[in-house]
Design a protein around this motif. Structure first.
Motif, PDB file in Angstrom:
ATOM      1  N   LYS A  48      35.195 -31.825 102.466  1.00  0.00           N
ATOM      2  CA  LYS A  48      35.270 -33.042 103.281  1.00  0.00           C
ATOM      3  C   LYS A  48      35.024 -32.694 104.748  1.00  0.00           C
ATOM      4  O   LYS A  48      35.561 -31.725 105.266  1.00  0.00           O
ATOM      5  N   LYS A  49      34.224 -33.524 105.419  1.00  0.00           N
ATOM      6  CA  LYS A  49      33.909 -33.300 106.820  1.00  0.00           C
ATOM      7  C   LYS A  49      34.643 -34.315 107.701  1.00  0.00           C
ATOM      8  O   LYS A  49      34.681 -35.512 107.400  1.00  0.00           O
ATOM      9  N   ILE A  50      35.225 -33.813 108.812  1.00  0.00           N
ATOM     10  CA  ILE A  50      35.984 -34.663 109.726  1.00  0.00           C
ATOM     11  C   ILE A  50      35.399 -34.569 111.131  1.00  0.00           C
ATOM     12  O   ILE A  50      35.072 -33.484 111.613  1.00  0.00           O
ATOM     13  N   LEU A  51      35.262 -35.734 111.774  1.00  0.00           N
ATOM     14  CA  LEU A  51      34.843 -35.785 113.169  1.00  0.00           C
ATOM     15  C   LEU A  51      36.019 -36.259 114.021  1.00  0.00           C
ATOM     16  O   LEU A  51      36.522 -37.367 113.841  1.00  0.00           O
ATOM     17  N   PHE A  52      36.469 -35.405 114.939  1.00  0.00           N
ATOM     18  CA  PHE A  52      37.520 -35.770 115.892  1.00  0.00           C
ATOM     19  C   PHE A  52      36.853 -36.365 117.131  1.00  0.00           C
ATOM     20  O   PHE A  52      35.869 -35.808 117.646  1.00  0.00           O
ATOM     21  N   ILE A  53      37.418 -37.451 117.651  1.00  0.00           N
ATOM     22  CA  ILE A  53      36.779 -38.196 118.738  1.00  0.00           C
ATOM     23  C   ILE A  53      37.747 -38.382 119.905  1.00  0.00           C
ATOM     24  O   ILE A  53      38.871 -38.843 119.718  1.00  0.00           O
ATOM     25  N   GLN A  54      37.302 -38.035 121.116  1.00  0.00           N
ATOM     26  CA  GLN A  54      38.107 -38.239 122.330  1.00  0.00           C
ATOM     27  C   GLN A  54      37.272 -39.009 123.358  1.00  0.00           C
ATOM     28  O   GLN A  54      36.455 -38.436 124.076  1.00  0.00           O
ATOM     29  N   PRO A  55      37.476 -40.340 123.449  1.00  0.00           N
ATOM     30  CA  PRO A  55      36.670 -41.160 124.366  1.00  0.00           C
ATOM     31  C   PRO A  55      37.002 -40.953 125.846  1.00  0.00           C
ATOM     32  O   PRO A  55      36.197 -41.267 126.707  1.00  0.00           O
ATOM     33  N   TYR A  56      38.205 -40.454 126.138  1.00  0.00           N
ATOM     34  CA  TYR A  56      38.645 -40.328 127.533  1.00  0.00           C
ATOM     35  C   TYR A  56      38.742 -38.859 127.957  1.00  0.00           C
ATOM     36  O   TYR A  56      39.603 -38.479 128.738  1.00  0.00           O
ATOM     37  N   TYR A  57      37.856 -38.056 127.468  1.00  0.00           N
ATOM     38  CA  TYR A  57      37.950 -36.597 127.593  1.00  0.00           C
ATOM     39  C   TYR A  57      38.138 -36.105 129.033  1.00  0.00           C
ATOM     40  O   TYR A  57      38.961 -35.249 129.309  1.00  0.00           O
ATOM     41  N   ASP A 100      34.545 -24.798 109.553  1.00  0.00           N
ATOM     42  CA  ASP A 100      33.263 -25.471 109.737  1.00  0.00           C
ATOM     43  C   ASP A 100      33.259 -26.916 109.260  1.00  0.00           C
ATOM     44  O   ASP A 100      32.269 -27.632 109.427  1.00  0.00           O
ATOM     45  N   LYS A 101      34.376 -27.368 108.688  1.00  0.00           N
ATOM     46  CA  LYS A 101      34.441 -28.758 108.221  1.00  0.00           C
ATOM     47  C   LYS A 101      34.856 -29.730 109.318  1.00  0.00           C
ATOM     48  O   LYS A 101      34.919 -30.936 109.093  1.00  0.00           O
ATOM     49  N   TYR A 102      35.145 -29.210 110.519  1.00  0.00           N
ATOM     50  CA  TYR A 102      35.559 -30.057 111.637  1.00  0.00           C
ATOM     51  C   TYR A 102      34.521 -30.041 112.746  1.00  0.00           C
ATOM     52  O   TYR A 102      34.050 -28.985 113.170  1.00  0.00           O
ATOM     53  N   LYS A 129      26.898 -41.071 108.289  1.00  0.00           N
ATOM     54  CA  LYS A 129      26.518 -40.477 107.002  1.00  0.00           C
ATOM     55  C   LYS A 129      26.896 -38.995 106.908  1.00  0.00           C
ATOM     56  O   LYS A 129      26.935 -38.438 105.814  1.00  0.00           O
ATOM     57  N   LYS A 130      27.180 -38.382 108.040  1.00  0.00           N
ATOM     58  CA  LYS A 130      27.479 -36.948 108.060  1.00  0.00           C
ATOM     59  C   LYS A 130      28.944 -36.620 107.797  1.00  0.00           C
ATOM     60  O   LYS A 130      29.276 -35.475 107.513  1.00  0.00           O
ATOM     61  N   TYR A 131      29.830 -37.637 107.904  1.00  0.00           N
ATOM     62  CA  TYR A 131      31.271 -37.362 107.856  1.00  0.00           C
ATOM     63  C   TYR A 131      32.006 -38.237 106.849  1.00  0.00           C
ATOM     64  O   TYR A 131      31.586 -39.355 106.549  1.00  0.00           O
ATOM     65  N   ASP A 132      33.114 -37.696 106.373  1.00  0.00           N
ATOM     66  CA  ASP A 132      33.961 -38.426 105.434  1.00  0.00           C
ATOM     67  C   ASP A 132      35.118 -39.131 106.146  1.00  0.00           C
ATOM     68  O   ASP A 132      35.669 -40.093 105.632  1.00  0.00           O
ATOM     69  N   ILE A 174      36.907 -42.763 105.891  1.00  0.00           N
ATOM     70  CA  ILE A 174      38.300 -42.974 106.278  1.00  0.00           C
ATOM     71  C   ILE A 174      38.363 -43.023 107.800  1.00  0.00           C
ATOM     72  O   ILE A 174      37.812 -42.160 108.478  1.00  0.00           O
ATOM     73  N   ILE A 175      39.031 -44.050 108.320  1.00  0.00           N
ATOM     74  CA  ILE A 175      39.172 -44.230 109.764  1.00  0.00           C
ATOM     75  C   ILE A 175      40.632 -43.977 110.132  1.00  0.00           C
ATOM     76  O   ILE A 175      41.528 -44.664 109.630  1.00  0.00           O
ATOM     77  N   VAL A 176      40.856 -43.002 111.006  1.00  0.00           N
ATOM     78  CA  VAL A 176      42.222 -42.616 111.388  1.00  0.00           C
ATOM     79  C   VAL A 176      42.407 -42.790 112.889  1.00  0.00           C
ATOM     80  O   VAL A 176      41.568 -42.361 113.680  1.00  0.00           O
TER      81      VAL A 176
END
Length: 367
Positions: A3-12, A33-35, A90-93, A120-122
């Protein structure tokens, strides 16, 4: 299939917690490598240390970016982040949002969820659910977001988890807390500390840290060393902190690099975490993890906060009922002080283990 996860920080690049905690996250998860990671980059910002720190990390792990709004904390960055996830979907779960605006994110995924049904949206919340109830529209869209079959809310502490579950009882199975994954990645420090006992307030300079009292106390008690190690949270906090003695400040800048903070904090005998009544007691205090990594006992209030509950378990410092009790500090060679050091090591061993925490997090996210 992994499973691939993308972590997102809009206010970096907005500084403080958003910047440093996300950097800690990246560094802790580098070898997996899954993150992957997505951040907003503000090339117009005056503080060049943001770019400098980012470039160092980006050489170790390729980080996805997009252009920030002129103001790094602008909510327009949330819309831009969503657009990027739409393109990359399409690249992430799983898409894992840090520090995101809850209203905007819930609204967008309710509107466009048809494109994310198999994802999945977290949302990682750092606060309680009370603000959601201040607006009927806000509450309406958030409930619609929770009704979606592919959404989750995760919190930093059990205390916050309980509050969210109590407020949204019908969706409590979608709400969980996860173990810390964005604590500082540091080697063990064995600094030899000499001379007078040294105390410090570490992190952003802002209202709510008992700085007025500490400034007055250490101004009178010159037998102790005191340092305020951090930048200002914003222009307002700088103006309201004009009372601080300049000799206590290690810098007058808005932003200090992580290395600058570590170098100064490593010299301390105690880190002071005296958060006042306006601080949300359910919240995690990330400075505690820095203290644990540096082997520095803490001083906090004796109350029903998350921090005090951790202190009762691991005994990595001592607590006071009020500022009047701020005295009689165990010396660094005393049995009591050495017991605090053992407590910090226990915290490190039992809580700050990324391999264990990463597995636990993934189990919660995909359950």
């Amino acid at each position: 299939m992994k499973k691939k996860i993308l972590f997102i920080q809009p206010y970096y690049f907005s500084g403080g917690h958003p910047f440093q905690s996300f950097n800690n996250l990246i560094l802790n998860l580098l070898k997996y490598d899954k993150y992957d990671f997505l951040v907003s980059i503000n090339n117009h910002i005056k503080e060049k240390n943001f770019i400098k720190d980012f470039n160092i990390i980006n050489k170790k792990k390729k980080i996805f970016t997009y252009a920030s709004s002129p103001k790094s904390s602008s909510n327009l960055n949330v819309y831009k982040a969503f657009l990027k996830t739409f393109i990359m979907r399409k690249k992430y779960d799983l898409f894992f949002y840090y520090d995101v605006n809850l209203n905007i994110t819930s609204f967008l995924y309710v509107l466009f969820n048809i494109f994310f049904k198999k994802k999945i949206i977290v949302i990682y919340v750092l606060f309680g659910p009370e603000k959601i109830f201040q607006s009927k529209i806000r509450l309406y869209f958030f409930k619609l977001f929770l009704r979606l079959g592919n959404t989750k809310i995760v919190t930093r502490t059990i205390e916050l988890e309980k509050s969210w579950k109590k407020s949204f009882n019908n969706f409590k199975w979608k709400i969980n807390h996860i173990p810390p994954i964005d604590f500082p990645k540091l080697n063990n420090f064995n600094n030899i500390r000499k001379g007078n006992l040294s105390f410090g307030s570490v992190g952003q300079i802002r209202f709510g840290k008992s700085l007025e009292f500490l400034n007055s106390f250490f101004k009178k008690n010159i037998k102790y060393n005191f340092s305020i190690i951090g930048g200002y949270a914003n222009k307002q906090s700088k103006e309201s902190s004009s009372f601080l003695e300049k000799k206590f400040l290690i810098s007058n800048r808005t932003f200090l690099t992580f290395n600058e903070i570590i170098k100064a904090a490593a010299k301390l005998d105690y880190i002071i975490l005296l958060y006042d009544k306006f601080f949300d007691k359910r919240n995690e205090v990330s400075t505690l993890y820095l203290a644990a990594k540096l082997g520095i006992p803490i001083i906090c209030f004796k109350n029903n906060s998350w921090l005090y509950k951790q202190l009762k378990i691991f005994k990595f410092g001592y607590s006071i009922k009020s500022l009047k009790e701020f005295s009689n500090f165990p010396k660094r060679n005393s049995k009591k002080y050495k017991s605090y050091i053992r407590g910090l090591k226990k915290l490190n061993k039992n809580v700050l283990q990324i391999k264990v925490n990463e597995k636990s997090m993934e189990k919660i996210l995909f359950s």
